[in-house]
Design a protein around this motif. Structure first.
Motif, mmCIF file in Angstrom:
data_model
loop_
_atom_site.group_PDB
_atom_site.id
_atom_site.type_symbol
_atom_site.label_atom_id
_atom_site.label_comp_id
_atom_site.label_asym_id
_atom_site.label_seq_id
_atom_site.Cartn_x
_atom_site.Cartn_y
_atom_site.Cartn_z
ATOM 1 N N ARG A 53 -46.341 19.383 1.198
ATOM 2 C CA ARG A 53 -44.978 18.856 1.088
ATOM 3 C C ARG A 53 -44.880 17.811 -0.017
ATOM 4 O O ARG A 53 -43.820 17.625 -0.610
ATOM 5 C CB ARG A 53 -44.549 18.239 2.418
ATOM 6 C CG ARG A 53 -44.390 19.251 3.543
ATOM 7 C CD ARG A 53 -44.020 18.576 4.852
ATOM 8 N NE ARG A 53 -43.948 19.535 5.967
ATOM 9 C CZ ARG A 53 -43.631 19.205 7.208
ATOM 10 N NH1 ARG A 53 -43.336 17.937 7.497
ATOM 11 N NH2 ARG A 53 -43.589 20.133 8.160
ATOM 12 N N GLY A 54 -46.000 17.141 -0.285
ATOM 13 C CA GLY A 54 -46.015 16.130 -1.339
ATOM 14 C C GLY A 54 -46.209 16.694 -2.730
ATOM 15 O O GLY A 54 -46.152 15.951 -3.709
ATOM 16 N N GLY A 55 -46.479 18.010 -2.826
ATOM 17 C CA GLY A 55 -46.603 18.641 -4.137
ATOM 18 C C GLY A 55 -47.972 19.181 -4.473
ATOM 19 O O GLY A 55 -48.170 19.722 -5.569
ATOM 20 N N GLU A 56 -48.927 19.073 -3.548
ATOM 21 C CA GLU A 56 -50.265 19.634 -3.788
ATOM 22 C C GLU A 56 -50.239 21.126 -3.444
ATOM 23 O O GLU A 56 -50.439 21.518 -2.291
ATOM 24 C CB GLU A 56 -51.312 18.899 -2.947
ATOM 25 C CG GLU A 56 -51.612 17.495 -3.414
ATOM 26 C CD GLU A 56 -52.267 17.468 -4.777
ATOM 27 O OE1 GLU A 56 -53.203 18.262 -5.019
ATOM 28 O OE2 GLU A 56 -51.842 16.647 -5.616
ATOM 29 N N THR A 57 -49.982 21.946 -4.439
ATOM 30 C CA THR A 57 -49.775 23.388 -4.204
ATOM 31 C C THR A 57 -51.012 24.081 -3.637
ATOM 32 O O THR A 57 -50.896 25.040 -2.871
ATOM 33 C CB THR A 57 -49.351 24.072 -5.510
ATOM 34 O OG1 THR A 57 -50.324 23.792 -6.529
ATOM 35 C CG2 THR A 57 -48.000 23.552 -5.978
ATOM 36 N N ALA A 58 -52.195 23.609 -4.023
ATOM 37 C CA ALA A 58 -53.421 24.255 -3.541
ATOM 38 C C ALA A 58 -53.599 24.082 -2.040
ATOM 39 O O ALA A 58 -54.317 24.864 -1.389
ATOM 40 C CB ALA A 58 -54.630 23.684 -4.279
ATOM 41 N N ALA A 59 -52.960 23.057 -1.467
ATOM 42 C CA ALA A 59 -53.115 22.805 -0.036
ATOM 43 C C ALA A 59 -52.521 23.935 0.800
ATOM 44 O O ALA A 59 -53.023 24.235 1.894
ATOM 45 C CB ALA A 59 -52.459 21.471 0.328
#
Length: 342
Positions: free
Chosen positions: A303-309
Motif C-alpha cells: 500500500r505504501g508503494g513497494e510493488t515487489a511486496a
C-alpha cells in the motif's frame, strides 16, 4: 523544502537569588575509626543586599529588552506565557513575541486550510512574515519554507540564516540542507549548521548530519560517527534513522555486526510506517514461517508503494486458509503507524 534520504525595573516582586545547594564531597579524617566517613557539605548562595551592584546583577527585570527577545526568540507560546509571569518588565518585553504567536497560528491555518479558512499561501506568508518581524524564529522558519516552496530560495535561506543565528535548531537544520542543495554544494558549511542543530537535540538535523558523515563527498567519511548520529536520531523517533540503524547493524557498518539489533530497529521502523522496513520485516517473518504477520507487513508495504511486496504476499496467501487470509487483511486494515518525530 525537499531533502535527501528589559529597561525599567518592575514594580512587582523580583527574583533576586535562588538557593542552589552545592554538594561537595569532603573527606573528614579522624583518629576515631567510628567517625571516619565521607560527608556532603551543602552551601547556599544568598543575596547580599549591602552590595548595590550585586543586587542589580541578580535582578532579572534589569535584563535589556533586546537581550530578552533574543533569548526567547525560539520560545513556543506556553514558554512565552510562563516567562511573562516572571515580572512586569519581562511581560512587557515579551509582548511582541506573544503577538508573533498569533500571526504564526494564523499563518499555519492559511497554509494548510485549517480552522475554517481556505488555504492561501500568500496570506500564510504574510502572517509568517509579521511574526518574523516581531522576532519569532518559529515564524522565520515557516516563512522561509513558504519562500522555498515558491521558488524564492534566496529569500528562504536568508530567513533560515537569521533563525539559525538566533539558535533555532530547525533554522540551523534547514540552512544546512540548503547548503547541501546549493550548486555547487557547500558541505563544510552544511555540516557546521547541522552539527549545531544536532547537539541541540533536533532529530532531523542528526539524521542529515549522519548522512553527510556516511557519504563523505567533500569531507572525510566517518562511518562510526555516522552510525552514532543515526542511533541518536532513531532513539529520538526519526523513522528514516531507525531504518538506517538497522542496516548499520546488519552490515556491521560503523558498529559491530548484530543481527538481533538489526531486527529490532527494522521492526521499529516498520511499526512507524517506513515502507521499505515493512517489506524487509515482512520477508524476515516469511522466512521464519510467521505467515500471517508476514502478510500484514507485506500488505502495508504494498500500500505504501513497494510493488515487489504484492508478489510475495500473494504467494503466502495461497498457503493460508480463508479465515487466516481474512484475519491477516483485517489486521492490515486496522493498523495504525506509531507516532514519529519529524
Amino acid at each position: 523544502m525537499s531533502e535527501r534520504t528589559w529597561p525599567n525595573r518592575s514594580e512587582t516582586s523580583h527574583f533576586l537569588t535562588l538557593p542552589f545547594p552545592i554538594k561537595n564531597p569532603i573527606r573528614k579524617h579522624n583518629n576515631n575509626n567510628n567517625n571516619t566517613s565521607n560527608s556532603i557539605q551543602t552551601r547556599y548562595f544568598r543575596s547580599r543586599p549591602s552590595s548595590r551592584w550585586s543586587d542589580h546583577r541578580r535582578d532579572f527585570s534589569a535584563l535589556p529588552n533586546d537581550v530578552l527577545t533574543k533569548i526567547a526568540a525560539n520560545f513556543s507560546l506556553p514558554n512565552l506565557q510562563t516567562a511573562s509571569l516572571v515580572c512586569k518588565a519581562w511581560r512587557d518585553g515579551l509582548r511582541p513575541l506573544r503577538e508573533a504567536m498569533v500571526f504564526l497560528r494564523w499563518g499555519k491555518r492559511f497554509k494548510h486550510g485549517r480552522g475554517g479558512v481556505k488555504a492561501n499561501l500568500e496570506k500564510a506568508l504574510d502572517s509568517f512574515l509579521k511574526g518574523a518581524a516581531r522576532g519569532s524564529t518559529l515564524a522565520m522558519v515557516d516563512a522561509g519554507l513558504v519562500y522555498w516552496e515558491m521558488g524564492k530560495k534566496e529569500a528562504g535561506v536568508a530567513l533560515y540564516r537569521k533563525a539559525a543565528e538566533l539558535g533555532d535548531p530547525a533554522g540551523q537544520c534547514n540552512l544546512g540542507i540548503s547548503y547541501l542543495q546549493a550548486e555547487p554544494p557547500n558541505v563544510k558549511e552544511a555540516v557546521k549548521w547541522l552539527y549545531q542543530a544536532s547537539i541541540a537535540g533536533y532529530v532531523r538535523g542528526q539524521y542529515q548530519l549522519a548522512l553527510c558523515l556516511h557519504r563523505g563527498g567533500g569531507m572525510n567519511q566517518n562511518l562510526s560517527d555516522a552510525a552514532r548520529w543515526y542511533l541518536r536520531a532513531a532513539e529520538g523517533g526519526y523513522v528514516r534513522a531507525m531504518y538506517n540503524v538497522s542496516l548499520c547493524y546488519s552490515l556491521g557498518m560503523g558498529v559491530s555486526q548484530n543481527h538481533r539489533q538489526s531486527r529490532k530497529w527494522m521492526k521499529h521502523a516498520a511499526d512507524h510506517g517506513h515502507r521499505k522496513a515493512q517489506f524487509e520485516h515482512g520477508l524476515a517473518l516469511f522466512s521464519e514461517g510467521q505467515m500471517m504477520k508476514a502478510v500484514v507487513y507485506l500488505e502495508l508495504a504494498g500500500r505504501g508503494g513497494e510493488t515487489a511486496a504484492a508478489h510475495v504476499k500473494n504467494v503466502i496467501l495461497q498457503q493460508l486458509s480463508p479465515p487466516s487470509r481474512e484475519r491477516a487483511l483485517s489486521l492490515a486494515n486496522t493498523w495504525r503507524a506509531l507516532p514519529a518525530a519529524r
